[in-house]
Structure formats: structure tokens, C-alpha cells
Design an enzyme around this catalytic site. Sequence first.
Site, PDB file in Angstrom:
ATOM      1  CG  ASP A 124     -17.938  49.613  53.937  1.00 23.47           C
ATOM      2  OD1 ASP A 124     -17.951  50.682  54.577  1.00 23.47           O
ATOM      3  OD2 ASP A 124     -18.326  48.534  54.420  1.00 23.47           O
TER       4      ASP A 124
ATOM      5  CG  ASP B   5     -19.128  52.878  59.419  1.00 24.79           C
ATOM      6  OD1 ASP B   5     -18.357  52.046  58.905  1.00 24.79           O
ATOM      7  OD2 ASP B   5     -20.347  52.884  59.220  1.00 24.79           O
TER       8      ASP B   5
END
Length: 401
Positions: free
Chosen positions: A273, A99
Amino acid sequence: MFPSKTLLSIVLIALSAVDASPLRREAAPTIHFQARVNARAISRNIAAADRARAQAMQQTSTMSKRASSSSFSITNSVTIYTAQVGVGSPATQYALLIDTGSSNTWVGANTKYARTNTSVDTGGSVSVSYGSGSFSGEEYLDTVTLSSDLVITGQSIGVASLAQGFTGVDGILGVGPTDLTQGTVSNVGLVPTVTDNLYSKGTIGTEALGVYFAPGGSAGELTFGGFDSSKTASSVNYVSLTTTSPSSYYWGIDQSITYGSSNILSTTAGIVDTGTTLILIATDAFNKYQSATGATLDSNTGLLMITSAQYANLQTLNFNIGDNSYGLTPNGQIWPRSLNTDIGGNSNSIYLVVNDIGSNSGTGLDFINGYSFLQRFYSVYDTTNHQVGFATTSSTSAVSN
């Protein structure tokens, strides 16, 4: 853009190239990870899942970095990535979520932590909430092995005594900005990430991360230390990280967006992201985009839906970043039709990947260039030089959707 329903084998290799940037030319090793469509996330509206993550990130301006930076659910992402990471010596292998929007590395959600002679209990406690998921436990220092050439000694890791919302995975490999670790461990301020330590120990010459998704999403690379010039079709062009909060806590940049020749979002701050599936834009910009495309909102998926005739008339969506414009083609603006039924849609429908972030522009986080954008452009996250870079690839103009 997306792969088919099975797990994708994605190779992460490292780079050796200098483009129009200060990144050092160097070779780096290879590790592997897998990516898949997350059925747990898409049991709910796909847009709602992304919007919940975005709205939690926006709260950084009114909450502490620690509380807000970790307040969204990693496992609700529609696309998740897992790497096999070794911890200890001899190493136990853990399947960790990758992540870029969080920065703590931790294990123990399913496979329990195995102490070895390299394990050092620091006495610190660690706790992070991810919205519908969370973990808490102790901090250890231990040897972390990403590959035979990417071995980190003395890496801070969280060892979960309690973990919720992480079915099927063992924890997280956090590769976001270091500031996101502030306040997560009781006895320290900031916790060095795996990328921090690879750089500080001289394993990589630049603290940078390159991300590439192959055409169709069936393969890809993540490069520690730079980028892979063999996967780019243009120079990598860089833009400084934004200073606007809360985007500045993440991989934040400034950009404007035009649809054809019409401006729909003036220059403002947002983030890049990998943990967000769609492209999210401020509500006022979204309304302009919906009006320009003639799309209608589909209640099942939460996505905009267009007819074949409207698709034929779609114009390029331009992301104006620094001195460069990155055009998302009509095919790049639609959800892969082979995956329509996976998100509760109709197999014959055409859905758009641009969606509403849930608030008007002016929040300090007015867009998220998510996975749907990043599959069309190579991206580089450069901590050393405080910048993010983009380049076109062979998939930029692909018609695979």
C-alpha cells in the site's frame, strides 16, 4: 528514502519492457505528479496515523466492502501524492490525490467541477467516507485526461457537493482494485477505475501499474500498462494475490518475515500500500523485532528508537514473498534522519520504520508493506494476471537515510 521538506517533482512514465512475466512490451506516455510530507498528518503521532488506516482496512471482514474499504483517511497519510488531472473538454485541471488503497475518482473538494459538452449526469449519487474525511455528491461520466496519450472518455467520476478533510486538494484519483468501488454509487454495483478503462479501450495492453521511487525519493515513475525495466536491477518476480480476507480486497499477498536468521512472522496475508508510510507488522511480530533490535518506543513519534551502537548491529529484515526474499538493509529500516524534526523527533536520534499494526497475527491482514518498503523495491500491480511483482532497484541498498 524520503525527500527533503520541499515538494518533490515526480515523473510518471510508462514502460516498455517484458521481464520474467506475461506483461506485453509496449511504450506508454508520461504524466507528472508531486509528492510531499503531509503536515496535517504529522501533527499527530506518525505511527498512530498509519495504524488507524490499517485498523479500518482490517474491518473489511466484518463490514461491507463499500463501508470498510473507504473508512480510512487518505489525507492523514504522512506522504501524499497529487497528479494534475484534466476533466471535461476543454479540460479543467484538478489536483487529485493518487491512492492505491481506494478506487473511486472524484473532484470538487476545492476547485469546483466545470460541466462541458462531454459531461453526462448519470442520475446516480455517490458517497464515500475516509474516516476523518468524506465526500458525497453526484456521479458523472466525463473525459478524463491524464496526459495527451492517456485520455479516457466516459469515465465515471464523483462530483462532490460536500467534501470534508481535503484541504489543498481537489479529490482523489483511485487506482486500487475495482471491488473497492462496490456500493459507492447508487445506480451501479462496481465502478470501472481509470486503469480498467485504459485497458478496456485498448490504450494499454495489460491492466497493470508500475511504481518506482528514485534513490532519495526525489523523483519517481508510475507506469500504466506494465513496468519500466530501465529502473529495475533484477527481474520482476511475481506472486499471486492472496485469497485471505480482508487482504484479498486490496493488493494483498502472502509473506513471512525474518530478522537475520530468526523468524518473526510466519507466512500470513497482508497488503502492499502506497498510502501507508511505515512498514506495519502484527503485534506479536513487532514485539519480536523490538526485542531483537533492543529498540525503545519513543512517545513523541510513536516510532522505535535505537542508539548508534544498536544501529551498527542491525541485521537485514527479509520479506519472503513467493520464492524470493527481499532484504531491507539496516539503512532501509531507519527513518530519514533529515526528516526527524518533521515528525516531532529529535534531529540526532535514529528511528525505525517498522511498527505495530495494532493486533496479533491471524486477522487476515497482518502486515502492510508501505512507502518505506516500496522506496527500496520496484512494485507492479497487475490486475490482468492477478498478481503483484517486485524487483530490486538502485535504491535497494542505498545509504541515504
